[in-house]
Design an enzyme around this catalytic site. Structure first.
Site, PDB file in Angstrom:
ATOM      1  CG  HIS A  49      99.590  11.602  -7.216  1.00 25.71           C
ATOM      2  ND1 HIS A  49      99.068  12.289  -6.150  1.00 25.71           N
ATOM      3  CD2 HIS A  49      98.952  10.396  -7.230  1.00 25.71           C
ATOM      4  CE1 HIS A  49      98.150  11.553  -5.542  1.00 25.71           C
ATOM      5  NE2 HIS A  49      98.068  10.388  -6.179  1.00 25.71           N
ATOM      6  CD1 TRP A  79      91.554  11.187  -9.108  1.00 16.21           C
ATOM      7  CD2 TRP A  79      92.643  10.617 -10.962  1.00 16.21           C
ATOM      8  NE1 TRP A  79      91.753   9.832  -9.058  1.00 16.21           N
ATOM      9  CE2 TRP A  79      92.425   9.445 -10.201  1.00 16.21           C
ATOM     10  CE3 TRP A  79      93.307  10.520 -12.178  1.00 16.21           C
ATOM     11  CZ2 TRP A  79      92.852   8.195 -10.612  1.00 16.21           C
ATOM     12  CZ3 TRP A  79      93.738   9.258 -12.598  1.00 16.21           C
ATOM     13  CH2 TRP A  79      93.508   8.121 -11.814  1.00 16.21           C
ATOM     14  CG  ASP A  89     100.279  15.355  -6.710  1.00 14.38           C
ATOM     15  OD1 ASP A  89      99.519  15.130  -7.667  1.00 14.38           O
ATOM     16  OD2 ASP A  89     100.074  14.914  -5.568  1.00 14.38           O
ATOM     17  CG  ASP A 109      96.194   8.120  -4.328  1.00 17.34           C
ATOM     18  OD1 ASP A 109      96.068   9.137  -5.032  1.00 17.34           O
ATOM     19  OD2 ASP A 109      95.377   7.190  -4.338  1.00 17.34           O
ATOM     20  CD1 TRP A 110      92.012   6.573  -3.248  1.00 22.07           C
ATOM     21  CD2 TRP A 110      91.151   6.040  -1.254  1.00 22.07           C
ATOM     22  NE1 TRP A 110      90.704   7.007  -3.223  1.00 22.07           N
ATOM     23  CE2 TRP A 110      90.160   6.692  -2.012  1.00 22.07           C
ATOM     24  CE3 TRP A 110      90.841   5.632   0.030  1.00 22.07           C
ATOM     25  CZ2 TRP A 110      88.877   6.919  -1.530  1.00 22.07           C
ATOM     26  CZ3 TRP A 110      89.563   5.850   0.523  1.00 22.07           C
ATOM     27  CH2 TRP A 110      88.601   6.493  -0.260  1.00 22.07           C
TER      28      TRP A 110
END
Length: 463
Positions: free
Chosen positions: A442, A327, A413, A286-287
């Protein structure tokens, strides 16, 4: 006290260089002492205090400068050299100076607690020793002393102050979290933190052959890696897992606009430099990937491996995936969504206590500015903040990456699924075929021990 007076004009010049080194130490949260070694008007070695950063009790400014000077000359004997240090040296450093056969030592402020050039003892005055080093004290003593006074006043007054524009969860919020027994570590003196307190885990031996740097994403925090950390430690590795500012146990600015791509990236760069992490296997999701994948190009020598899971490099040149756009829309419409419930949606095996742990850092809207900010921070267009550095990172991974890589794809995901990851895979030089995880969503890390075993086996030749 074996002192040569008065100080000459050159002494002031070189002491100012030492004061610059002392300021570097202060910027890193170390006791502000700096040193330089000079011969024939040339600086041969520089050093600033870094025992905390390097986990090394011998890493005083003088020792660091002596080591650099010896390496420069190719000789541990430093004949004809002078060492300038902003604080009277201790017994350890004084002994090292005598062994190095320094011609002269010049110090700034006296040290009434550990000074070994006259304040507590005077090693340099021992005529029985087989080498005599001349000593001058008090050069720019007020300036060196002022740095030390300011440093310790700040520490004594409030060692971990909270900025007025930020909030902080109480320690009680993180007591008895399931599967998360590790002691917290905090720092607030990185330049880009500007006084905000950042939390990180640092487990395992500092001398380990491998260091895993585990970077979380939004809306997670280091708790996400709780199932992966124990097998890594059992393998004898070091594990470092920071909480981004705004997440986990780190301070949380109240305003959304404080959060910016380049700011978070710079904090991570300073954090890695502060801990002097080496032989790193970078684990991102992710980030953690959007930011983390831009880090190795700044210091390629620190990294030997990459473990990449359900993330992307957002260069602004490819449309964001429909799943991500959904999202982002949800975050805008329901900014107070339940974090634990979100995690359970893709991981129904999570207990109520684990869901509560994911919620712990975000007790109310005032603690959730980062959760609102991050979906809109993903670079969407070529001129978006972070897009240019992401394009530069893509070129690094394509052409310069020399390390070993492993990609894991959680196939359930809905946000960053296999098509997105396949695109990233094509940009990572030498990355083998991705490992597909049919049951993972995810947050791949919730697959836990099986993920760790895969990673340990894949990177075993780096141990």
């Amino acid at each position: 006290m074996n002192t040569v007076l008065p100080a000459c004009e050159d002494d002031v010049r070189w002491m100012r260089e030492a004061l610059e080194q002392a300021q570097l130490a202060a910027n890193l949260g170390e006791v502000p002492v700096g040193a330089v070694v000079v011969r024939d008007g040339v600086v041969l070695g520089r050093g600033h205090n870094r025992p905390v950063k390097s986990h090394d009790p011998t890493a005083h400014a003088e020792i660091v400068a002596l080591r650099e000077a010896a390496a420069t000359l190719g000789n541990y004997r430093l004949d004809g050299c002078s060492l300038y240090v902003t604080l009277e040296p201790c017994a350890m450093c004084s002994g090292a100076m005598l062994h190095a056969r320094l011609d002269r030592v010049v110090f700034g402020a006296p040290d009434p607690k550990t000074g070994s050039a006259g304040s507590v003892t005077d090693l340099f005055a021992q005529v029985a020793l087989n080498h005599q080093t001349r000593v001058t004290g008090g050069v720019l003593a007020e300036e060196g002393g002022a740095l030390l006074k300011a440093f310790f006043q700040h520490r004594r007054g409030n060692p971990q102050p909270l900025r007025e524009d930020a909030v902080r969860c109480p320690e009680s919020a993180f007591e008895d979290l399931p599967g998360y027994p590790w002691e917290p570590h905090y720092l607030s003196h990185l330049p880009s933190l500007d006084g905000l307190r950042m939390h990180y885990l640092d487990e395992g031996p500092v001398t380990a052959a491998r260091t895993w740097l585990l970077l979380h994403g939004n809306p997670a925090w280091s708790y996400l890696y709780r199932k992966i950390i124990p097998p890594l430690l059992a393998a004898g590795d070091r594990v470092v897992a920071p909480d981004l500012i705004g997440f986990g146990r780190s301070d949380k600015p109240k305003k959304v606009q404080v959060h910016r791509f380049e700011w978070h990236r710079q904090i991570l760069l300073e954090f890695i430099e502060h801990l002097d992490l080496r032989r790193v296997i970078l684990a991102v999701q992710d980030w953690g990937g959007l930011l983390g994948l831009t880090l190795p190009m700044a210091a390629p020598h620190r990294y030997e491996g990459l473990l990449v899971m359900n993330t992307l490099l957002a260069t602004g040149e490819v449309p964001l995936s429909p799943g991500f756009l959904d999202w982002r829309a949800m975050c805008r419409q329901k900014p107070d969504f339940d974090v634990g419930r979100l995690f359970r949606r893709g991981n129904p095996q999570l207990s109520d206590a684990e869901c509560a742990a994911y919620n712990a850092p975000f007790p109310d809207r005032g603690h959730r500015a980062a959760l609102r900010a991050f979906p809109d921070m993903v670079p969407e267009f070529p001129d978006s903040e972070g897009a240019a550095v992401s394009r530069a990172a893509r070129e690094f991974w394509r052409r310069q990456w020399q390390g070993k890589s492993l990609m894991l794809i959680g196939q359930r995901d809905p946000v960053l699924g296999e098509p997105v990851m396949r695109g990233l895979h094509a940009d990572i030089r030498g990355c083998p075929e991705p490992v597909l995880l049919p049951e993972a969503g995810h947050f791949v890390q919730e697959q836990g021990e099986s993920i760790a075993r895969l990673a340990i086996e894949h990177f075993k030749d780096l141990a």
